[in-house]
Scaffold this motif. Structure first.
Motif, PDB file in Angstrom:
ATOM      1  N   ASP A  26       0.427  -0.468  -0.478  1.00 57.25           N
ATOM      2  CA  ASP A  26       0.381   0.012   0.268  1.00 57.25           C
ATOM      3  C   ASP A  26       0.899   1.006  -0.275  1.00 57.25           C
ATOM      4  O   ASP A  26       1.985   1.056   1.145  1.00 57.25           O
ATOM      5  N   MET A  27       0.872   1.685  -0.826  1.00 57.08           N
ATOM      6  CA  MET A  27       1.613   3.415  -1.243  1.00 57.08           C
ATOM      7  C   MET A  27       1.333   4.500   0.216  1.00 57.08           C
ATOM      8  O   MET A  27       0.098   4.023   0.748  1.00 57.08           O
ATOM      9  N   ASP A  28       2.255   4.894   0.267  1.00 56.12           N
ATOM     10  CA  ASP A  28       1.767   5.896   1.575  1.00 56.12           C
ATOM     11  C   ASP A  28       1.249   7.378   1.097  1.00 56.12           C
ATOM     12  O   ASP A  28       1.707   8.200  -0.189  1.00 56.12           O
ATOM     13  N   ALA A  29       0.096   7.406   1.677  1.00 54.67           N
ATOM     14  CA  ALA A  29      -0.536   8.842   1.143  1.00 54.67           C
ATOM     15  C   ALA A  29      -0.372   9.029  -0.822  1.00 54.67           C
ATOM     16  O   ALA A  29       0.660  10.020  -0.953  1.00 54.67           O
ATOM     17  N   PHE A  30      -0.441   8.321  -1.774  1.00 56.95           N
ATOM     18  CA  PHE A  30      -0.261   8.167  -2.344  1.00 56.95           C
ATOM     19  C   PHE A  30      -0.616   9.407  -3.343  1.00 56.95           C
ATOM     20  O   PHE A  30       0.992  10.056  -3.807  1.00 56.95           O
ATOM     21  N   PHE A  31      -1.690  10.058  -3.578  1.00 60.72           N
ATOM     22  CA  PHE A  31      -1.635  11.568  -4.248  1.00 60.72           C
ATOM     23  C   PHE A  31      -0.410  12.447  -3.999  1.00 60.72           C
ATOM     24  O   PHE A  31       0.119  13.531  -4.660  1.00 60.72           O
ATOM     25  N   ALA A  32      -0.368  12.534  -2.470  1.00 64.77           N
ATOM     26  CA  ALA A  32      -0.181  13.533  -1.602  1.00 64.77           C
ATOM     27  C   ALA A  32       1.201  13.644  -1.829  1.00 64.77           C
ATOM     28  O   ALA A  32       1.967  14.315  -2.119  1.00 64.77           O
ATOM     29  N   GLY A  89      -3.126  -6.423  -8.936  1.00 62.68           N
ATOM     30  CA  GLY A  89      -4.037  -5.005  -8.359  1.00 62.68           C
ATOM     31  C   GLY A  89      -5.520  -4.504  -7.327  1.00 62.68           C
ATOM     32  O   GLY A  89      -6.306  -5.218  -8.321  1.00 62.68           O
ATOM     33  N   LEU A  90      -5.402  -3.920  -6.703  1.00 59.58           N
ATOM     34  CA  LEU A  90      -6.677  -3.364  -5.998  1.00 59.58           C
ATOM     35  C   LEU A  90      -7.154  -1.909  -6.755  1.00 59.58           C
ATOM     36  O   LEU A  90      -8.132  -1.349  -6.132  1.00 59.58           O
ATOM     37  N   SER A  91      -6.080  -1.062  -7.049  1.00 57.51           N
ATOM     38  CA  SER A  91      -6.033   0.393  -6.905  1.00 57.51           C
ATOM     39  C   SER A  91      -4.772   0.852  -7.777  1.00 57.51           C
ATOM     40  O   SER A  91      -4.115  -0.019  -8.405  1.00 57.51           O
ATOM     41  N   LEU A  92      -4.463   1.890  -8.471  1.00 53.36           N
ATOM     42  CA  LEU A  92      -4.005   3.016  -8.475  1.00 53.36           C
ATOM     43  C   LEU A  92      -2.276   2.394  -7.053  1.00 53.36           C
ATOM     44  O   LEU A  92      -0.746   2.354  -8.181  1.00 53.36           O
ATOM     45  N   ARG A 129      -2.134   8.201 -12.424  1.00 48.13           N
ATOM     46  CA  ARG A 129      -1.924   6.528 -13.535  1.00 48.13           C
ATOM     47  C   ARG A 129      -0.144   5.942 -14.140  1.00 48.13           C
ATOM     48  O   ARG A 129       0.337   5.084 -13.475  1.00 48.13           O
ATOM     49  N   GLU A 130       0.173   7.458 -14.249  1.00 54.61           N
ATOM     50  CA  GLU A 130       2.043   7.122 -15.266  1.00 54.61           C
ATOM     51  C   GLU A 130       2.668   6.945 -13.789  1.00 54.61           C
ATOM     52  O   GLU A 130       3.060   5.822 -14.060  1.00 54.61           O
ATOM     53  N   VAL A 131       2.612   7.269 -12.559  1.00 52.77           N
ATOM     54  CA  VAL A 131       3.619   7.078 -11.766  1.00 52.77           C
ATOM     55  C   VAL A 131       3.067   5.709 -11.247  1.00 52.77           C
ATOM     56  O   VAL A 131       4.043   4.770 -11.165  1.00 52.77           O
ATOM     57  N   SER A 132       1.413   5.119 -11.172  1.00 52.66           N
ATOM     58  CA  SER A 132       1.513   4.095 -10.569  1.00 52.66           C
ATOM     59  C   SER A 132       1.849   2.606 -11.873  1.00 52.66           C
ATOM     60  O   SER A 132       2.018   2.008 -11.628  1.00 52.66           O
ATOM     61  N   GLU A 133       1.807   2.712 -13.322  1.00 49.37           N
ATOM     62  CA  GLU A 133       2.615   2.125 -14.168  1.00 49.37           C
ATOM     63  C   GLU A 133       4.009   1.910 -13.762  1.00 49.37           C
ATOM     64  O   GLU A 133       4.121   0.331 -13.534  1.00 49.37           O
ATOM     65  N   CYS A 169     -13.299   8.191 -20.242  1.00 53.36           N
ATOM     66  CA  CYS A 169     -13.811   6.488 -19.690  1.00 53.36           C
ATOM     67  C   CYS A 169     -12.920   5.778 -20.774  1.00 53.36           C
ATOM     68  O   CYS A 169     -12.241   4.872 -21.131  1.00 53.36           O
ATOM     69  N   ALA A 170     -12.840   6.441 -22.548  1.00 52.77           N
ATOM     70  CA  ALA A 170     -13.430   5.299 -23.563  1.00 52.77           C
ATOM     71  C   ALA A 170     -11.600   5.526 -23.719  1.00 52.77           C
ATOM     72  O   ALA A 170     -11.469   3.969 -24.003  1.00 52.77           O
ATOM     73  N   ARG A 171     -10.807   6.651 -23.740  1.00 48.40           N
ATOM     74  CA  ARG A 171      -9.544   6.303 -23.088  1.00 48.40           C
ATOM     75  C   ARG A 171      -9.104   5.319 -22.193  1.00 48.40           C
ATOM     76  O   ARG A 171      -8.208   4.924 -22.817  1.00 48.40           O
ATOM     77  N   ARG A 172      -9.681   5.593 -21.148  1.00 46.70           N
ATOM     78  CA  ARG A 172      -8.792   4.732 -20.226  1.00 46.70           C
ATOM     79  C   ARG A 172      -8.882   3.038 -20.735  1.00 46.70           C
ATOM     80  O   ARG A 172      -8.687   1.827 -20.483  1.00 46.70           O
ATOM     81  N   LEU A 173     -10.135   2.536 -21.000  1.00 47.47           N
ATOM     82  CA  LEU A 173     -10.876   1.544 -21.490  1.00 47.47           C
ATOM     83  C   LEU A 173      -9.269   1.200 -22.488  1.00 47.47           C
ATOM     84  O   LEU A 173      -9.264   0.008 -22.865  1.00 47.47           O
ATOM     85  N   ARG A 174      -9.456   1.351 -24.078  1.00 48.12           N
ATOM     86  CA  ARG A 174      -8.465   1.197 -25.067  1.00 48.12           C
ATOM     87  C   ARG A 174      -7.066   1.154 -23.996  1.00 48.12           C
ATOM     88  O   ARG A 174      -6.726   0.334 -24.702  1.00 48.12           O
ATOM     89  N   GLU A 175      -6.627   2.147 -23.350  1.00 45.53           N
ATOM     90  CA  GLU A 175      -5.226   2.093 -22.671  1.00 45.53           C
ATOM     91  C   GLU A 175      -5.358   0.511 -22.032  1.00 45.53           C
ATOM     92  O   GLU A 175      -4.114   0.152 -22.159  1.00 45.53           O
ATOM     93  N   ARG A 176      -5.880   0.447 -21.579  1.00 45.56           N
ATOM     94  CA  ARG A 176      -6.067  -1.405 -20.535  1.00 45.56           C
ATOM     95  C   ARG A 176      -6.895  -2.396 -21.603  1.00 45.56           C
ATOM     96  O   ARG A 176      -6.953  -3.496 -21.306  1.00 45.56           O
TER      97      ARG A 176
END
Length: 354
Positions: A12-18, A102-105, A83-87, A272-279
């Protein structure tokens, strides 16, 4: 000979966005950072640990967060960047694990392979944490155990930047003192019934009389007793895909025109469509969420005749839901709009693709 029991990690990343914002802006390090809108109707998306000390939490109205921590720095969320960092993080996971769920980013289960008595699990955990830091400059909390349940509880035991290893022989010693709210599936209502029955810890739940547990938990009594005993046969499932993809926007002033609402929906549908295509996914169901200035929330969904990742198809379905809703309103006032898709599939039958 290698023991065939599996070593499971929950990361679990710590306070990820922040933490990403503090990494990217050195002037924010050590300061209370709140990610999210800071307007009258903004909502906290994430809070650094410096802000959490003042009681700031995610999903809290920004106005309340400002009162709790008036010297906090508000930063607008950058979801595409996260999302880029998550990848990059998940690339590290894939390099260290046999399977990744994976459970989330910023959160995942890792199957690290069979227990090897020649290698200490804590050493494996330290290498994993260091690899994540080397790749991203971010810290993670890691729980290690023989099951997903215990690994997840362990990752939360020593945050932030923690590492907790729970061997099989110490599982009960680890679990028994924990408050019952720590067990997955026990929310405030269930906890209240258990408290009324005199059950406050996981150990008391594990040892409680069956009649008492059945009265408080109903048909779920056996399931929760198993969890209280640390029993969890679930494997790490690397086939798991996200069940939904969505975009939301909150506005400083209510939108009163249907045309303006539809414009937002179309922008969200495109994302949403862009993220569908990316995945490499397709969706079967379109969702719409509308929240009024008085904080009442409406959710509607529409199942399609097939699967899609076409932005216009998603937008038309969501806009139709909005029009149907508006037809029953004497006055329109919307402060939040959310467009999403679910029923995700990686390889639908070609004849079902819209």
């Amino acid at each position: 000979m290698v023991n065939q029991r599996r070593l499971i990690a929950h990361v679990d990343m710590d306070a990820f966005f922040a933490s990403v914002e503090q990494r990217d802006r050195p002037d924010l390090r050590g300061r209370p950072v709140i990610v999210g809108g800071d307007g009258a109707r903004g909502v906290v998306a994430a809070a650094s640990y410096e802000a959490r000390r003042y009681g700031v939490r995610s999903a809290m109205p920004a106005a309340r967060a400002r009162r709790l921590c008036p010297h906090a720095v508000f930063v607008r969320a950058r979801h595409a960047h996260y999302r880029e960092v998550s990848e990059a993080i998940f690339e590290v996971f894939a390099a260290h694990a046999e399977r990744v769920e994976g459970l989330s980013l910023d959160e995942a289960y890792l199957d690290l392979g069979p227990f090897d008595p020649a290698i200490l699990p804590a050493a494996i955990g330290r290498r994993l944490k260091q690899a994540v830091f080397d790749a991203t400059g971010l810290t993670a909390s890691v729980g290690l155990a023989g099951t997903k349940l215990i690994a997840k509880l362990a990752s939360d035991y020593d945050k932030p930047d923690g590492l907790t290893w729970v061997p099989d022989e110490t599982v009960q010693r680890f679990l028994d003192p924990l408050p019952i709210r720590r067990l997955p599936g026990i929310g405030p209502s269930t906890a209240g019934r258990l408290h009324d029955a005199g059950i406050f810890t996981v150990g008391q739940l594990r040892q409680g009389p069956e009649s008492l547990l059945s009265q408080a938990l109903g048909r779920q009594a056996g399931t929760f007793r198993q969890r209280a005993a640390g029993i969890d046969p679930r494997p790490v499932d690397d086939r798991r895909v996200r069940r939904s993809i969505s975009q939301e926007s909150t506005f400083s002033e209510d939108l009163h025109e249907l045309a303006a609402i539809e414009e937002v929906i179309r922008t969200q549908a495109a994302a949403c469509a862009r993220r569908l295509r990316e995945r490499s996914l397709y969706a079967r169901t379109v969702h719409l969420k509308l929240r009024s200035g008085g904080f009442s929330t409406l959710t509607r969904s529409q199942s399609l005749d097939g699967y899609t990742r076409n932005a216009e198809t998603v937008a038309e379905a969501a806009c139709a839901l909005a029009r149907a809703w508006a037809g029953y309103q004497s006055r329109i006032g919307v402060r939040l709009i959310g467009t999403g898709v679910s029923g995700l599939e990686g390889q639908p039958d070609p004849g079902q693709i819209l």
